[in-house]
Structure formats: C-alpha cells, structure tokens
Scaffold this active site. Structure first.
Site, PDB file in Angstrom:
ATOM      1  CB  CYS A 131      -0.948  -0.020   1.198  1.00 29.26           C
ATOM      2  SG  CYS A 131      -0.102  -0.067   2.782  1.00 29.26           S
ATOM      3  CB  THR A 132       0.226   4.850   0.319  1.00 30.39           C
ATOM      4  OG1 THR A 132      -0.868   4.709  -0.574  1.00 30.39           O
ATOM      5  CG2 THR A 132       0.977   6.130   0.018  1.00 30.39           C
TER       6      THR A 132
END
Ligand SMILES: [Zn+2]
Ligand SMILES: [Zn+2]
Length: 335
Positions: A182-183
């Site tokens: 994810c980020t």
C-alpha cells in the site's frame, strides 16, 4: 504561507498497544506543537498513524522527540520525495477507535502476527517469481495512476471490504507467494496479518509501502517495478515514481494522471482531467457541473439547498469506474 523555511513531509505509523490514547494524544500534541509540526495524526489503542510536515531545522529534534516518546523509539520515518513541504497548514491529533478501520470483530485476530517484511531488493526479486501474486491494497483511483507491474487490485473503496475480499480472491491461490503493498505500509501490514489469520502461509508485505520503496530504489540505483505515480493524501495528490503515464483523462481519454476535484462545490468528485478538458469544462467533471459552477454564487447555493459537500474533498461517489472482482479473478486464473 508566509513561512520561508522549507518543510519536510514525513509519514510514520506503528502498531503497538496504547492503553490511554487520550493522554498519549495530549502529551504528543504539546511536544509537536513546540516543534512547529503540522499535519494529521491518529492515535488509537492499536497504535499511531501520522502524516506531518516539519521545518527542516527541526527534523532532528522531531526524531529525538519521537524516540523519547513511550513506544515510538526507532520509528521508520518515510520522507516524501518530490515534495515542496506545503502539505499541511495546522496540527491535528485525533483519538480514534482504530488507526485503520478494519471491521474485524474476531477477538482472536492479532495485528502483531503479521507477514514477513520485504525491502526493495527482495520485492524486485520475488516479483520475478511466476508463483508470486502481488496485491494492491489501496483504492482504485490510487491504483489507476500507478502500481507495481502485474499487481492485482482488490476492487473496493473501503479497507474493511477489501480484507474479506482479498481472502476470497486468493482462496484458489493459497500455494502462491502473496505480496501485499500500500502507500506507506500501514494497510498491508494489517492485511498481511489478516491473511495469516485466515490460514495463508506465504504472505509478505512491502515494508514502508511505496514511499519507502521509491526511496530505496533511488538510493540503490535499481530498477523500479512500480510504474507511474504514487497517489498521496495531501494537497499534492501524488508523487511521480517513473515517467510512464498509465492512466487516462476521464473526459477525453488522452494519457493523463493528474487527479483533480470537480470545481462545483456541490460535487467535488475526485477524477482525472487533462489540461485541455480542464479548460473546456472549467475544471468540472461534467457539463452539468460546469454550468452550475458558472452561475452566480447565490444561485449555486440555492441549488445545493444547504447541502455543502465542501468537506467531501475525496468524493468517490463515481467509483463505478473500478473493475469488477469477477474480471480480476478470471484474469488471475489464466495466469
Ligand atoms: Zn481530457
Ligand atoms: Zn462534478
């Protein structure tokens, strides 16, 4: 806005038990306020999640401050690349039920029993393995502008829906290496723990997420397997990782990966718009919104009938653009 000193944008998180989140919050607020830190921090019993900016000259002081705060010693601070430091204007620290809303009710679930961490080198190696499936744990609009080569998205806009969906989509692939990312790492860390909780064994996740990966490939001078742009939740709406533009303008279809919010205050849809269309539609998502936007403010207010969506900066009501789970599964089966 008058500040002349450059700021550094930093994100960090940690899962650990905070027995009194309110007290922890007050204490942290006082310390960070002194250091002129701006940003948004969430504190919960399960840990802390922060995105902040700090004046350059206070960076080391901030590190020391965090190191001296119970439970936060040795944090990995993700420093944003391609950054002008103008990401936040105030400091907000809020106490929440969870740092990442997950909808998990099973009390046996332990977020600390997580998958193995991967660094950039290990990530690149494992990506080449045909027995690897890469899962993108972000939202569609993030995936749309940039993702790991070959990564599969979990088509829902909420993390709580994505968790059981990921388990379901991977049930035929239990023997594969599953890499989640994810980020900044906070979602996939919990997601990897969730997969392990559901009997998956070869679960790994990208340590520090795309932000940390981007930093590592720069430092090591290695190839990026992430293509395009990393969408981030601040005023910048994204940092470029590679030159490829993999998305398209939602209005004319030309290659473009610039997100914008529809200028009509009654809409604020988050969408991709090229410069030409921005001119043509006055920065709006549709002809209707553009027509409304051009009306006198009083008339616009009348139309909104007191419903101000001004706060819905990330309005995703039209997330119908994302692909269907079934299609993704079919693609995976053919792999
Ligand atoms: Zn366009
Ligand atoms: Zn609109």
């Amino acid at each position: 806005m008058e500040e002349t000193e450059p700021r550094v944008t930093i994100s960090f998180y940690r899962y650990f038990t905070i027995s009194d989140p309110a007290m922890f919050r007050d204490d942290l607020y006082k310390k960070l306020y002194e250091l002129k830190v701006f940003g948004r921090i969430y504190v919960a019993q399960e840990g802390i999640n922060a995105q902040v900016s700090v004046p350059e000259s206070n960076f080391t002081l901030l590190q020391d401050c965090l190191d001296g705060t119970g439970g936060l010693a040795g944090l990995r601070l993700n420093v944003a690349v391609d950054d002008d430091g103008k990401s936040f204007w105030v400091l907000k620290i809020k106490v929440r039920e969870k740092i990442v809303a997950d909808g998990i009710t099973d009390e046996r679930f332990d977020v600390n029993k997580k998958g193995q961490y991967l660094d950039a080198l290990e990530m690149n190696e494992l990506c080449k393995d045909p027995d690897t499936i890469i899962l993108d744990m972000r939202n569609h609009y993030e995936y749309e502008v940039g993702h790991f080569d070959g990564a599969v998205e979990i088509p829902s806009d909420t993390f709580r829906e994505q968790l059981p969906m990921a388990v379901d989509m991977m049930k035929e692939h239990k023997d594969k290496n599953i890499i989640m990312y994810c980020t900044g790492g906070i979602r996939c860390e919990k997601a990897s723990a969730y997969m392990l909780h559901h009997g998956f064994e070869k679960v790994r996740h990208l340590e520090g997420g795309i932000i940390n990966y981007a930093k590592q490939i720069k430092e090591l001078g290695i190839e990026s397997r992430f293509i395009g742009k990393n969408f981030v939740f601040d005023n910048r709406l994204g940092e470029r990782i590679t030159g490829e533009i993999i998305a398209h303008c939602h209005q004319c279809g030309e290659p473009c990966d610039m997100h914008t919010n529809c200028k009509n205050d009654g809409c604020h849809l988050l969408f991709i718009q090229c410069e030409k269309c921005a001119g043509e539609y006055n920065g709006c998502c549709s002809r209707e919104c553009s027509d409304t936007y051009l009306l006198p403010e009083e008339q616009q207010k009348e139309l909104r009938k007191g419903i101000d969506k001004g706060q819905h900066i990330f309005n995703k009501a039209k997330s119908r653009l994302r692909p269907r789970k079934k299609d993704i599964q079919e693609r995976l089966a053919k792999k």
